[in-house]
Design a protein around this motif. Structure first.
Motif, PDB file in Angstrom:
ATOM      1  N   ASN A  54       0.818  -1.396   0.055  1.00  0.00           N
ATOM      2  CA  ASN A  54      -0.055  -0.039   0.109  1.00  0.00           C
ATOM      3  C   ASN A  54       0.752   1.486  -0.102  1.00  0.00           C
ATOM      4  O   ASN A  54       1.841   1.485   0.900  1.00  0.00           O
ATOM      5  CB  ASN A  54      -0.884  -0.123   1.263  1.00  0.00           C
ATOM      6  N   MET A  78      -2.843   5.190   2.382  1.00  0.00           N
ATOM      7  CA  MET A  78      -3.788   4.543   3.076  1.00  0.00           C
ATOM      8  C   MET A  78      -4.577   5.508   3.409  1.00  0.00           C
ATOM      9  O   MET A  78      -4.237   6.339   4.134  1.00  0.00           O
ATOM     10  CB  MET A  78      -3.966   3.220   3.898  1.00  0.00           C
ATOM     11  N   LEU A 118      -6.720   2.583   6.754  1.00  0.00           N
ATOM     12  CA  LEU A 118      -5.759   2.248   7.952  1.00  0.00           C
ATOM     13  C   LEU A 118      -6.587   1.496   8.879  1.00  0.00           C
ATOM     14  O   LEU A 118      -6.057   0.677   9.510  1.00  0.00           O
ATOM     15  CB  LEU A 118      -4.936   3.440   8.400  1.00  0.00           C
ATOM     16  N   THR A 141       0.908   7.631  11.583  1.00  0.00           N
ATOM     17  CA  THR A 141       0.316   6.963  10.561  1.00  0.00           C
ATOM     18  C   THR A 141       1.264   6.311   9.660  1.00  0.00           C
ATOM     19  O   THR A 141       0.871   5.178   9.023  1.00  0.00           O
ATOM     20  CB  THR A 141      -0.146   8.166   9.337  1.00  0.00           C
ATOM     21  N   GLU A 142       2.524   6.575   9.395  1.00  0.00           N
ATOM     22  CA  GLU A 142       3.487   5.746   8.754  1.00  0.00           C
ATOM     23  C   GLU A 142       3.653   4.245   9.351  1.00  0.00           C
ATOM     24  O   GLU A 142       3.694   3.174   8.764  1.00  0.00           O
ATOM     25  CB  GLU A 142       4.626   6.402   8.498  1.00  0.00           C
ATOM     26  N   SER A 149       0.554   2.207   9.109  1.00  0.00           N
ATOM     27  CA  SER A 149       0.718   1.721   7.356  1.00  0.00           C
ATOM     28  C   SER A 149       1.498   0.543   7.263  1.00  0.00           C
ATOM     29  O   SER A 149       1.231  -0.485   6.570  1.00  0.00           O
ATOM     30  CB  SER A 149       0.898   2.777   6.591  1.00  0.00           C
ATOM     31  N   ASP A 160       0.550  -3.225   6.034  1.00  0.00           N
ATOM     32  CA  ASP A 160       1.170  -3.795   4.928  1.00  0.00           C
ATOM     33  C   ASP A 160       1.879  -5.210   5.657  1.00  0.00           C
ATOM     34  O   ASP A 160       1.781  -6.299   4.806  1.00  0.00           O
ATOM     35  CB  ASP A 160       2.343  -2.924   4.585  1.00  0.00           C
TER      36      ASP A 160
END
Length: 285
Positions: free
Chosen positions: A26, A29, A34, A159-160, A163, A167
């Motif tokens: 991804n 997202m 998420l 957020t990273e 994500s 993944d």
């Protein structure tokens, strides 16, 4: 230009090793994607019976160790819930969406998304509504996964980081799916029919029964063929001692300044090693 983090490079490299047909990583997202992905990750982690992310014990205090071992004993002493189906991340994501899409418009509005985020339980157990989607609730298993991706040690995923977790758990699910199909798809049609799923269920049950017999041999003090509460408690205490030994070994390896705990910098290589094992499908059962 900002350079990709070591974790992103690791995740991308390992995705390339997955079987053909696996979807691509991804790139970015949405908030809804998420949240759905993280919730799906909780569900698939709960469906496993292994020690996913087990080395997160390095940063566990006494209360966390107690929770880990209590959940582990519950997992291995109760009959398996595996129905023989291959892991299906997309199906779990859709299951979460349908559970929280109260107005049935095919997406989550702000209130529905807020409810899902709250139920995921950042830093604590998932609420009952989400836990009901799994065949069992394994809050500590998912805590360990979260710990592995909390690279900055903030105890809250950016957020990273979130994500990357989604993944990785999707990659793990695809790998475990491929392994199950390789083992049990006798007619090679790329899916498991009822007979093939039954073969997978039988194998899981046989493995669990073997473990149960080993536990009975060691811990069934009164010889009644079941593990009563006192015997289960002894298992938990023994496993807690082993977890403490593992924590000490990990600290010896990663605690470079010898202060008895892992700094953010010291924990990063361990977190990334756990990430690798998660993506590669280790410790599933």
């Amino acid at each position: 230009m900002k350079r990709p983090s070591p974790r992103r490079l690791l995740t991308a490299a390992l995705w390339l090793t997955l079987p053909l047909g696996t979807v691509a990583c991804n790139a970015a997202m949405t908030d809804q994607e998420l949240a759905l992905g993280e919730a799906a990750s909780y569900v698939v982690a709960s469906e496993e019976s292994g020690d996913i992310g087990g080395d997160a014990v390095a940063d566990a205090d006494a209360a966390a160790l107690d929770s880990f071992t209590t959940e582990a004993v519950d997992t291995v002493t109760v009959a398996p819930v595996d129905d023989g189906s291959p892991c299906d991340f997309s199906a779990r994501r859709q299951q979460v969406l349908e559970k929280y899409d109260d107005n049935q418009n095919g997406q989550l509005d702000r209130a529905e998304l807020r409810e899902l985020r709250a139920d995921i339980g950042e830093g604590g157990p998932a609420r009952q509504r989400l836990a009901q989607l799994g065949r069992r609730a394994r809050h500590q298993a998912f805590w360990r996964v979260r710990w592995a991706f909390d690279e900055d040690g903030s105890r809250s995923l950016s957020t990273e980081e979130r994500s990357a977790l989604v993944d990785a758990m999707e990659a793990r699910c695809e790998r475990l799916r491929a392994e199950r199909l390789e083992q049990y798809d006798a007619n090679g049609d790329g899916q498991l029919d009822e007979a093939e799923r039954q073969a997978a269920r039988d194998a899981v049950r046989a493995k669990w029964e073997q473990k149960r017999q080993e536990l009975l041999t060691k811990y069934d003090a009164n010889g009644n063929g079941v593990l009563d509460s006192q015997e289960r408690e002894q298992i938990r205490l023994d496993w807690q001692a082993k977890a403490q030994e593992r924590r000490a070994a990990l600290l010896a390896q990663y605690d470079t300044n010898g202060d008895g705990s892992l700094s953010t910098a010291e924990a990063l290589p361990l977190r990334q090693e756990i990430q690798r094992r998660i993506i590669e499908g280790h410790d599933a059962g």
